[in-house]
Design a protein around this motif. Structure first.
Motif, mmCIF file in Angstrom:
data_model
loop_
_atom_site.group_PDB
_atom_site.id
_atom_site.type_symbol
_atom_site.label_atom_id
_atom_site.label_comp_id
_atom_site.label_asym_id
_atom_site.label_seq_id
_atom_site.Cartn_x
_atom_site.Cartn_y
_atom_site.Cartn_z
ATOM 1 N N GLN A 66 -28.850 -98.572 -19.512
ATOM 2 C CA GLN A 66 -30.113 -99.299 -19.378
ATOM 3 C C GLN A 66 -31.223 -98.506 -20.040
ATOM 4 N N ILE A 67 -32.213 -99.243 -20.542
ATOM 5 C CA ILE A 67 -33.362 -98.644 -21.221
ATOM 6 C C ILE A 67 -34.631 -99.147 -20.560
ATOM 7 N N ASN A 68 -35.423 -98.222 -20.058
ATOM 8 C CA ASN A 68 -36.743 -98.534 -19.526
ATOM 9 C C ASN A 68 -37.732 -98.402 -20.680
ATOM 10 N N PHE A 69 -38.341 -99.513 -21.070
ATOM 11 C CA PHE A 69 -39.182 -99.502 -22.259
ATOM 12 C C PHE A 69 -40.452 -98.668 -22.101
ATOM 13 N N LEU A 70 -40.773 -98.270 -20.882
ATOM 14 C CA LEU A 70 -41.878 -97.336 -20.702
ATOM 15 C C LEU A 70 -41.546 -95.970 -21.286
ATOM 16 N N ASP A 71 -40.243 -95.684 -21.434
ATOM 17 C CA ASP A 71 -39.802 -94.403 -21.990
ATOM 18 C C ASP A 71 -39.774 -94.406 -23.517
ATOM 19 N N VAL A 72 -39.836 -95.591 -24.122
ATOM 20 C CA VAL A 72 -39.684 -95.736 -25.572
ATOM 21 C C VAL A 72 -41.030 -95.550 -26.259
ATOM 22 N N PRO A 73 -41.104 -94.788 -27.361
ATOM 23 C CA PRO A 73 -42.378 -94.616 -28.071
ATOM 24 C C PRO A 73 -43.000 -95.954 -28.455
ATOM 25 N N GLN A 74 -44.315 -95.981 -28.485
ATOM 26 C CA GLN A 74 -45.041 -97.214 -28.809
ATOM 27 C C GLN A 74 -44.587 -97.763 -30.160
ATOM 28 N N ASN A 75 -44.336 -99.058 -30.191
ATOM 29 C CA ASN A 75 -43.858 -99.705 -31.405
ATOM 30 C C ASN A 75 -44.207 -101.183 -31.347
ATOM 31 N N ASP A 76 -43.967 -101.888 -32.455
ATOM 32 C CA ASP A 76 -44.319 -103.306 -32.531
ATOM 33 C C ASP A 76 -43.109 -104.226 -32.397
ATOM 34 N N ILE A 77 -41.969 -103.681 -31.979
ATOM 35 C CA ILE A 77 -40.737 -104.472 -31.955
ATOM 36 C C ILE A 77 -40.264 -104.766 -30.537
ATOM 37 N N TYR A 78 -40.222 -103.748 -29.704
ATOM 38 C CA TYR A 78 -39.608 -103.891 -28.391
ATOM 39 C C TYR A 78 -40.660 -104.134 -27.309
ATOM 40 N N PRO A 79 -40.226 -104.665 -26.149
ATOM 41 C CA PRO A 79 -41.181 -104.865 -25.048
ATOM 42 C C PRO A 79 -41.866 -103.555 -24.682
ATOM 43 N N LYS A 80 -43.077 -103.665 -24.162
ATOM 44 C CA LYS A 80 -43.817 -102.469 -23.773
ATOM 45 C C LYS A 80 -43.457 -102.015 -22.365
ATOM 46 N N MET A 145 -31.395 -90.670 -21.098
ATOM 47 C CA MET A 145 -31.802 -90.929 -22.478
ATOM 48 C C MET A 145 -33.216 -90.437 -22.769
ATOM 49 N N SER A 146 -33.403 -89.942 -23.986
ATOM 50 C CA SER A 146 -34.728 -89.669 -24.542
ATOM 51 C C SER A 146 -34.836 -90.394 -25.874
ATOM 52 N N PHE A 147 -36.064 -90.719 -26.277
ATOM 53 C CA PHE A 147 -36.279 -91.568 -27.446
ATOM 54 C C PHE A 147 -37.269 -90.939 -28.424
ATOM 55 N N GLN A 148 -37.001 -91.160 -29.691
ATOM 56 C CA GLN A 148 -37.862 -90.600 -30.732
ATOM 57 C C GLN A 148 -37.906 -91.551 -31.919
ATOM 58 N N LYS A 149 -39.100 -91.790 -32.439
ATOM 59 C CA LYS A 149 -39.225 -92.597 -33.652
ATOM 60 C C LYS A 149 -38.614 -91.854 -34.829
ATOM 61 N N ALA A 150 -37.912 -92.583 -35.674
ATOM 62 C CA ALA A 150 -37.279 -91.980 -36.843
ATOM 63 C C ALA A 150 -37.128 -93.055 -37.915
ATOM 64 N N SER A 151 -36.639 -92.656 -39.076
ATOM 65 C CA SER A 151 -36.345 -93.615 -40.136
ATOM 66 C C SER A 151 -35.011 -93.241 -40.764
ATOM 67 N N GLU A 152 -34.389 -94.208 -41.404
ATOM 68 C CA GLU A 152 -33.083 -93.981 -42.011
ATOM 69 C C GLU A 152 -32.916 -94.878 -43.228
ATOM 70 N N TYR A 153 -31.957 -94.507 -44.067
ATOM 71 C CA TYR A 153 -31.572 -95.341 -45.202
ATOM 72 C C TYR A 153 -30.376 -96.194 -44.807
ATOM 73 N N VAL A 154 -30.104 -97.214 -45.586
ATOM 74 C CA VAL A 154 -29.041 -98.157 -45.258
ATOM 75 C C VAL A 154 -27.711 -97.430 -45.058
ATOM 76 N N SER A 155 -27.028 -97.776 -43.991
ATOM 77 C CA SER A 155 -25.748 -97.130 -43.718
ATOM 78 C C SER A 155 -24.677 -97.670 -44.656
ATOM 79 N N ALA A 156 -23.634 -96.904 -44.824
ATOM 80 C CA ALA A 156 -22.581 -97.268 -45.761
ATOM 81 C C ALA A 156 -21.843 -98.528 -45.339
ATOM 82 N N THR A 157 -21.761 -98.778 -44.021
ATOM 83 C CA THR A 157 -20.962 -99.900 -43.541
ATOM 84 C C THR A 157 -21.778 -101.117 -43.144
ATOM 85 N N ASP A 158 -23.101 -101.015 -43.105
ATOM 86 C CA ASP A 158 -23.947 -102.185 -42.845
ATOM 87 C C ASP A 158 -23.868 -103.118 -44.045
#
Length: 266
Positions: A66-80, A145-158
């Motif tokens: 389970q993920i408590n969205f209060l633990d997730v860094p502020q973003n424009d995608i997921y519930p607050k 769980m702990s959460f951190q904003k990050a970025s990535e390039y397209v994965s090989a299998t996506d």
């Protein structure tokens, strides 16, 4: 800026065009957890009077995470706020529907918007099922769980790899004299598997969105739980990956009834 082998340098622009934000998830083992904490394993947040999710045969499901969205860094995608939960079956497919239907008969994704409620604390029935049922989790562990904003390039299998490079990974790397070395470099230095919210999905085989009419390209990664047998005692079959997918419109509207669950292994 990522350092690329000379053979891949001419494809830098395609790679950088694929960059996408995601939420990286890390874990630590804990002895106990509160009902509302973000976690893998342990017991779920369950309001008094809320029916514990069961499969079509009436058997309670395994609580995966389970993920408590209060633990997730502020973003424009997921519930607050609120908690999203993931449940799967104790059978040999973990409840996955191989036709990628949205019925959620063998698994369940539940969103609790209001968590200021009296909670259930008796999960003896779950302990009993865990003694004999199949699960990717080791029940001696609770992983906070702990959460951190990050970025990535397209994965090989996506499936989106082909959108940026014009060919699937199998065909793209055939052009290189050192094909195996280039593939290995991509997987080890560019591919970012692991646990995550959003971003690009990883697979041990193929992306089912490339060929399924139901789980099609309208679906994007919601939550990925990877195998990490040595450290976290998580293992999907033969060291596979579990993924939950959702349509962007449903995510915006906080509708999780049509989330699709898949997993694969080598």
């Amino acid at each position: 800026m990522i350092e690329l082998p000379s053979e891949l340098e001419s494809y830098r622009s395609q790679l950088e065009d694929s960059e996408k934000d995601f939420i990286k998830i890390t874990t630590e083992k804990v002895e106990k957890s509160s009902p509302t904490e973000s976690k893998i394993g342990g017991y779920p947040f369950l309001p008094k009077g809320f029916a514990y999710p069961k499969d079509k045969d009436g058997t309670p499901l395994e609580f995966l995470a389970q993920i408590n969205f209060l633990d997730v860094p502020q973003n424009d995608i997921y519930p607050k706020n609120g908690i999203i939960q993931f449940f799967i079956s104790f059978d040999d497919l973990y409840g996955a529907d191989l036709d990628y239907e949205t019925l959620q008969e063998g698994y369940r994704v539940i969103y609790h918007e209001n968590i200021e409620k009296e909670v259930e604390t008796n999960f003896d029935f779950l302990d009993s099922l865990r003694e004999n049922g199949l699960s990717p989790l080791s029940h001696k562990n609770i992983l906070k769980m702990s959460f951190q904003k990050a970025s990535e390039y397209v994965s090989a299998t996506d499936y989106q790899f082909e959108n940026y490079f014009g060919k699937s990974i199998y065909d793209f790397f055939e052009k290189f004299e050192e094909e195996d070395e280039m593939v290995e470099f991509y997987y080890e230095n560019i591919d970012k598997s692991g646990h995550k919210l959003g971003g690009y999905a990883n697979f041990t085989q193929d992306d089912p969105r490339a060929f399924s009419e139901t789980l099609n390209k309208d679906y994007e990664l919601l939550f990925q739980l990877d195998s990490n047998e040595d450290v976290e005692d998580i293992c999907w079959g033969d060291v596979g990956i579990g993924n939950f997918f959702i349509k962007r419109e449903d995510l915006i509207n906080r509708k999780f009834s049509k989330v699709i669950f898949t997993w694969d292994c080598g």
